[in-house]
Design a protein around this motif. Structure first.
Motif, PDB file in Angstrom:
ATOM      1  N   PHE A  19       4.197  -4.188  29.156  1.00 26.95           N
ATOM      2  CA  PHE A  19       5.651  -4.022  29.187  1.00 26.95           C
ATOM      3  C   PHE A  19       6.111  -3.577  30.575  1.00 26.95           C
ATOM      4  CE2 PHE A  19       9.404  -1.242  28.136  1.00 26.95           C
ATOM      5  CZ  PHE A  19      10.248  -2.256  27.714  1.00 26.95           C
ATOM      6  N   THR A  73      16.461  -5.164  27.586  1.00 25.62           N
ATOM      7  CA  THR A  73      15.227  -5.049  26.822  1.00 25.62           C
ATOM      8  C   THR A  73      15.456  -4.098  25.663  1.00 25.62           C
ATOM      9  OG1 THR A  73      12.831  -4.696  26.974  1.00 25.62           O
ATOM     10  CG2 THR A  73      14.239  -3.110  28.130  1.00 25.62           C
ATOM     11  N   VAL A 110       8.851   5.253  22.908  1.00 28.03           N
ATOM     12  CA  VAL A 110       8.532   4.638  24.197  1.00 28.03           C
ATOM     13  C   VAL A 110       9.512   5.109  25.259  1.00 28.03           C
ATOM     14  CG1 VAL A 110       8.394   2.449  25.461  1.00 28.03           C
ATOM     15  CG2 VAL A 110       7.450   2.626  23.145  1.00 28.03           C
ATOM     16  N   SER A 150      17.675   0.362  21.151  1.00 25.83           N
ATOM     17  CA  SER A 150      16.676   1.170  20.466  1.00 25.83           C
ATOM     18  C   SER A 150      17.142   1.387  19.030  1.00 25.83           C
ATOM     19  CB  SER A 150      16.467   2.502  21.196  1.00 25.83           C
ATOM     20  OG  SER A 150      15.289   3.131  20.742  1.00 25.83           O
ATOM     21  N   PHE A 206       3.193  -4.716  20.939  1.00 28.26           N
ATOM     22  CA  PHE A 206       3.634  -3.877  22.043  1.00 28.26           C
ATOM     23  C   PHE A 206       2.456  -3.281  22.792  1.00 28.26           C
ATOM     24  CE2 PHE A 206       5.132  -0.037  24.140  1.00 28.26           C
ATOM     25  CZ  PHE A 206       6.204  -0.563  24.847  1.00 28.26           C
ATOM     26  N   ALA A 217      13.284  -1.063  23.099  1.00 24.10           N
ATOM     27  CA  ALA A 217      12.080  -0.232  22.988  1.00 24.10           C
ATOM     28  C   ALA A 217      12.297   0.838  21.937  1.00 24.10           C
ATOM     29  CB  ALA A 217      11.747   0.413  24.338  1.00 24.10           C
TER      30      ALA A 217
END
Length: 578
Positions: A286, A298, A304, A328, A281, A300
């Motif tokens: 990103f 996406t 983040v 997440s 990462f 994360a």
């Protein structure tokens, strides 16, 4: 190799949860349907990470690369149920390798790039792998050279190949240049690949991958998963994130375990989508990918997402109109984060929990529109009397068990171990019957080792309450405390040691070694422990301690077992007061 018993196959097939199409067949169908569509691309920082140009393949180009690998594997003598160990960073080549193995019936065993001799030698010995594929380097780490140096301890290996991709630095003797081998091979056609699957009798119940996970045992355990088991997980991801056909994704998970493969390979494949690789990462990379590509989905880490909310200037110029959902999890997620992403950007955050063995929970907007609830709880799926919209809830059974009495818990406020049964749960560890027997209870439920309690006014939720398994989860990677402890005990300055997780905002946990020195006048340092594990233990970098606490004694119960919960409270409390 089919590892699932026939009764389970018949039952899940009759319910329509398992089918007959393999991942290879689904790929060839999708590539024939949309050959010119975008399929996969490398991260823009590939040249700095491991060399070569950034590749951007259509479905037809990916099919050609897959066909070349199939032809190469066939010429090399790889057969159905042979094992191939793969240690590669996230890249388009990794997609081609997975799909070629899916078509050839070869069991692919992916391992993280952080693995070193301690782990790699064990994996190849445990699987009796015939081949190993890696890259010449990752950053400054010379992967191919390191692997070649340990080849004597991996006697089953018949060959080692590495991607070089334009480097003028020669590979060590005995390591083949995979780029050149592929370029010199005439790819199999779609018809040849289909004919091969039919000829070898490949089924959707054959094992496709052997991934590796750590638990209370001192060594990692191989988790075999069939095509059908993976397809159920892919369907679960699609359902949770409401992914449409042609979904465009940026997925920064390592492409070696449940989180990565279920999304980057299976959900991508089932939606006929486009995937932009990313890993390790890098926030700037990103953001660059989100800015350059109109992304639908996406994932994360909570830290983040929090950073993006607190520094909104980072998202200036980024078009988020198509990004409606973000995954997440892996640690506590603050409710305000869910609320702010919905209010500012119209993006709903999905809260995930899961393991390589297939135990999984997802708090989605469909089932939990209240964002505060979604941050704090998971649906209590697989329980009679509770109805949920998610497809997983219809296929899974769960029970919460009191670890002292073995009885089911049905009331709020009592912590127990959450156990799972269903078509996405693995059927047993690879060549480990004793460990497998311990992993399932008398009713056939998988013992997750994770502690939950029942919550909600209708007792409709599960709330995560900790872990029963002695592991540290660092950035989504499970680390066996016992494994690291056994290695550290051989250090001459260490009398006793216990490894615990130290809370970390970004990674969830970091590895903390609590050491009783052999000589209090000459205590060991963190630098000494890390150097010892690197040179003598030769372990993966993510297992290295990042914090050291020196104590006079470890708290133990009457039979001598270290009380990890008490230890965490003592050392973390002392650190807070310091």
């Amino acid at each position: 190799m089919i590892q699932v018993d026939q009764a389970s196959i018949d039952a899940y097939t009759a319910k329509g949860w398992w089918g007959h199409a393999t991942l290879g067949e689904i790929f060839l169908d999708m590539a024939a349907r949309q050959p010119a569509a975008f399929a996969v691309a490398d991260a823009p920082n590939r040249p700095a990470l491991f060399g070569g140009k950034v590749k951007h393949w259509s479905w037809a180009e990916l099919r050609q690369q897959t066909g070349a690998l199939c032809a190469l594997f066939d010429a090399q003598g790889l057969h159905k149920d042979d094992v191939l160990v793969v240690q590669l960073p996230n890249s388009v080549e990794l997609h081609a390798l997975y799909l070629a193995c899916a078509i050839m019936g070869v069991m692919v065993s992916p391992v993280p790039m952080q693995y070193r001799a301690h782990e790699l030698e064990y994996v190849t010995q445990a699987t009796q792998a015939k081949g190993l594929i890696s890259t010449q380097r990752l950053g400054s780490y010379l992967a191919a050279e390191a692997i070649q140096a340990m080849q004597a301890n991996m006697p089953s290996l018949q060959w080692i190949w590495a991607y070089v991709d334009g480097s003028d630095v020669p590979l060590p003797a005995g390591v083949g240049v995979l780029d050149q081998l592929v370029a010199d091979t005439v790819p199999w056609t779609e018809q040849q690949m289909r004919a091969h699957m039919q000829r070898i009798g490949l089924t959707a119940n054959d094992v496709f991958t052997i991934c590796w996970t750590s638990g209370t045992e001192a060594r990692a355990k191989g988790v075999p998963r069939s095509h059908n088991q993976w397809l159920v997980m892919g369907e679960s991801v699609i359902d949770a994130a409401q992914l449409p056909h042609g979904t465009q994704m940026v997925i920064p998970f390592p492409f070696v375990n449940m989180a990565g493969i279920s999304t980057s390979l299976v959900a991508w494949l089932m939606t006929g989508g486009g995937l932009y690789h990313h890993h390790p990462f890098d926030l700037q990379v990103f953001l660059q990918q989100l800015q350059e590509h109109r992304v639908d989905y996406t994932v994360a880490a909570p830290a983040v997402l929090s950073m993006l909310l607190k520094s909104p200037e980072l998202l200036e110029g980024v078009d988020l109109q198509r990004l409606t959902r973000v995954g997440s999890g892996g640690g506590p997620v603050a409710p305000w984060l869910f609320e702010q992403f919905a209010q500012r950007f119209g993006i709903e955050v999905i809260n995930y929990f899961g393991s390589n063995e297939g135990a999984s929970l997802a708090s989605t907007p469909q089932d939990m529109p209240d964002q505060q609830q979604r941050a704090n709880f998971f649906p209590r799926i697989g329980v009679a009397g509770l109805q949920w919209q998610s497809l997983t809830a219809q296929k899974i059974a769960t029970r919460l068990v009191d670890l002292e009495t073995g009885k089911d818990i049905s009331a709020s406020g009592q912590v127990g171990e959450l156990r799972f049964k269903g078509p996405m749960i693995f059927s047993g560890y690879y060549n480990s019957p004793q460990v497998t027997a311990q992993a399932f209870d008398e009713q056939g439920y998988y013992r997750s080792g994770d502690l939950f309690e029942i919550a909600g006014e209708r007792q409709q939720f599960y709330r995560f309450a900790g872990r029963h398994k002695d592991i540290v989860v660092r950035g989504g990677m499970n680390i066996s405390c016992e494994e690291v402890e056994n290695l550290l005990l051989s250090h001459p300055k260490v009398r006793e040691v216990a490894v615990i997780g130290w809370p970390d905002e970004i990674l969830g946990e970091r590895v903390c070694a609590v050491v009783v020195p052999r000589n209090a006048a000459q205590p060991v340092s963190l630098e000494e422990l890390v150097a010892f594990l690197k040179t003598v233990g030769k372990v993966a970098a993510f297992k290295l301690p990042e914090r050291l606490e020196l104590v006079d004694a470890l708290p133990r119960n009457p039979v001598g077992k270290v009380l990890k919960r008490v230890l965490r409270e003592e050392v973390q409390g002392a650190a807070a007061q310091a």
